[in-house]
Write an enzyme that holds these catalytic residues in place. Structure first.
Site, PDB file in Angstrom:
ATOM      1  N   ARG A 236       0.860  -1.185   0.000  1.00 50.89           N
ATOM      2  CA  ARG A 236       0.000   0.000   0.000  1.00 50.89           C
ATOM      3  C   ARG A 236       0.898   1.237   0.000  1.00 50.89           C
ATOM      4  O   ARG A 236       1.905   1.295   0.728  1.00 50.89           O
ATOM      5  CB  ARG A 236      -0.909   0.016   1.239  1.00 50.89           C
ATOM      6  N   GLU A 265      -1.876   7.447  -5.681  1.00 54.57           N
ATOM      7  CA  GLU A 265      -2.334   6.680  -6.858  1.00 54.57           C
ATOM      8  C   GLU A 265      -3.781   6.939  -7.258  1.00 54.57           C
ATOM      9  O   GLU A 265      -4.114   6.853  -8.441  1.00 54.57           O
ATOM     10  CB  GLU A 265      -2.107   5.178  -6.655  1.00 54.57           C
ATOM     11  N   HIS A 297      -0.774  -0.444  -9.878  1.00 58.70           N
ATOM     12  CA  HIS A 297      -1.494  -1.331  -8.945  1.00 58.70           C
ATOM     13  C   HIS A 297      -1.976  -2.587  -9.687  1.00 58.70           C
ATOM     14  O   HIS A 297      -3.120  -3.025  -9.533  1.00 58.70           O
ATOM     15  CB  HIS A 297      -2.672  -0.604  -8.283  1.00 58.70           C
TER      16      HIS A 297
END
Ligand code: COI
Length: 332
Positions: A236, A265, A297
């Protein structure tokens, strides 16, 4: 069972259709919306809601309305559960499940790919090639993985799979976790956090995100890391302080970074842009560096994962409706 799956995409839809065909008593319906206070009303009339999103669900109205609609189970189609507001989960007595076993290998293999890309200096090589420079320059000389120490922070399912892969390649693997699993001792040596930070040639993060470990890797840790170290973050974004990372890369306190996640992000992953100045300043800095590789991601994004996200989440949804215990409850 009547389930509403938020955040639907065409590749997940294949497995939703498959489920509906194989389970004629069930009705899985979908929306490409995120779950938030505006979209929660769509869940009215369903038994269960399911999400696969990185955007926090922190509005009380979401939890309150789910409870009002008689929905007692929110099935995450993700490993991470940091998007959940646990005060509201407890207040409205909601069950949360996740899908931690959809494919630890998917993320582990992406960590390996990023690490090898950086170790073998492919960013620099590609950049030279684009400039029509094919000289085998001194700074392209790299090293071999079996001479390296890989440090793993967070040795759960994904961290263990990562340890197993690097161990199989001959690397020395050290790891840190609050819980030490003896089964992992076949591929890694457990040690304390600081020892991992100071000794890793490749430092890879695989912990869940919790407020207590935001900025777990920041200016202090970059100073302690080897100048030749590569940081991999597939977990994360907020685990790493992006501004400190940029400074550390500029000051050559570390040698490179492979990032599948970034704090910033949500402002740009899953969107297309026409010019660099539309992107966050931090990304603009990182994009200039040939010792940084950013993936959007997508570490999880394999056929196995997508299939299992649907199957594992809906299996738990059905178990709960049938009065059985879910396989993957998240209890905090
Ligand atoms: C996870 O499963 O936790 C991920 O990071 C994937 C994301 C698409 C939700």
């Amino acid at each position: 069972m009547k389930a509403l799956l938020y955040n639907m995409t065409p590749e997940q839809m294949v497995y939703v259709d498959k489920w509906n065909k194989e389970h004629p008593d069930d009705d899985l319906e979908t929306t490409d919306d995120y779950l938030n206070a505006k979209t929660v009303e769509q869940a009215k009339g369903f038994d269960v809601a399911s999400v696969m999103q990185v955007e926090d669900i922190d509005e009380e109205a979401v939890y309150q309305k789910l409870a009002e609609y008689g929905i007692t189970h929110l099935a995450l189609r993700s490993v991470g559960y940091n998007i959940i507001n646990w005060d509201y989960v407890h207040k409205y007595n909601l069950l949360i499940t996740n899908t931690p076993a959809y494919s630890p290998r998917a993320v582990a293999e992406n960590a390996l790919t990023s690490a090898m890309f950086l170790l073998r200096k492919w960013g620099k090589i590609f950049k030279n090639e684009q400039n029509l420079n094919f000289v085998r320059e001194a700074d392209l000389m790299s090293d071999e993985i079996y001479n390296k120490t890989v440090g793993i922070i967070g040795v759960g399912r994904i961290g263990s799979a990562t340890a197993e892969i690097f161990h199989a390649l001959g690397a020395k693997v050290i790891g840190n976790d609050l819980i030490e699993n003896p089964a992992n001792e076949a591929f890694l040596t457990y040690t304390d956090f600081d020892t991992v930070i100071k000794n890793a040639d490749i430092l890879t993060l695989h912990t869940p995100l919790d407020p207590s470990i935001v900025d777990m890797i920041g200016a202090k840790q970059f100073k302690e890391m080897k100048d030749s170290a590569i940081l991999i973050n597939q977990a994360r974004g907020p685990l790493v302080n992006t501004q400190d990372l940029i400074e550390a890369l500029k000051k050559h306190e570390i040698a490179g970074a492979g990032l599948d996640v970034l704090t910033e992000e949500n402002d740009f992953f899953m969107h297309k842009f026409t010019s660099m100045d539309q992107l966050p300043k931090t990304y603009q800095e990182l994009a200039k560096m040939d010792n940084v590789v950013v993936t959007p991601h997508s570490a999880y994004y394999t056929k196995t994962s997508v299939k299992n996200m649907i199957e594992h989440s809906m299996t738990d949804a059905k178990r709960v409706i049938n009065g059985q215990k879910p396989v993957y409850p998240v209890e905090l």
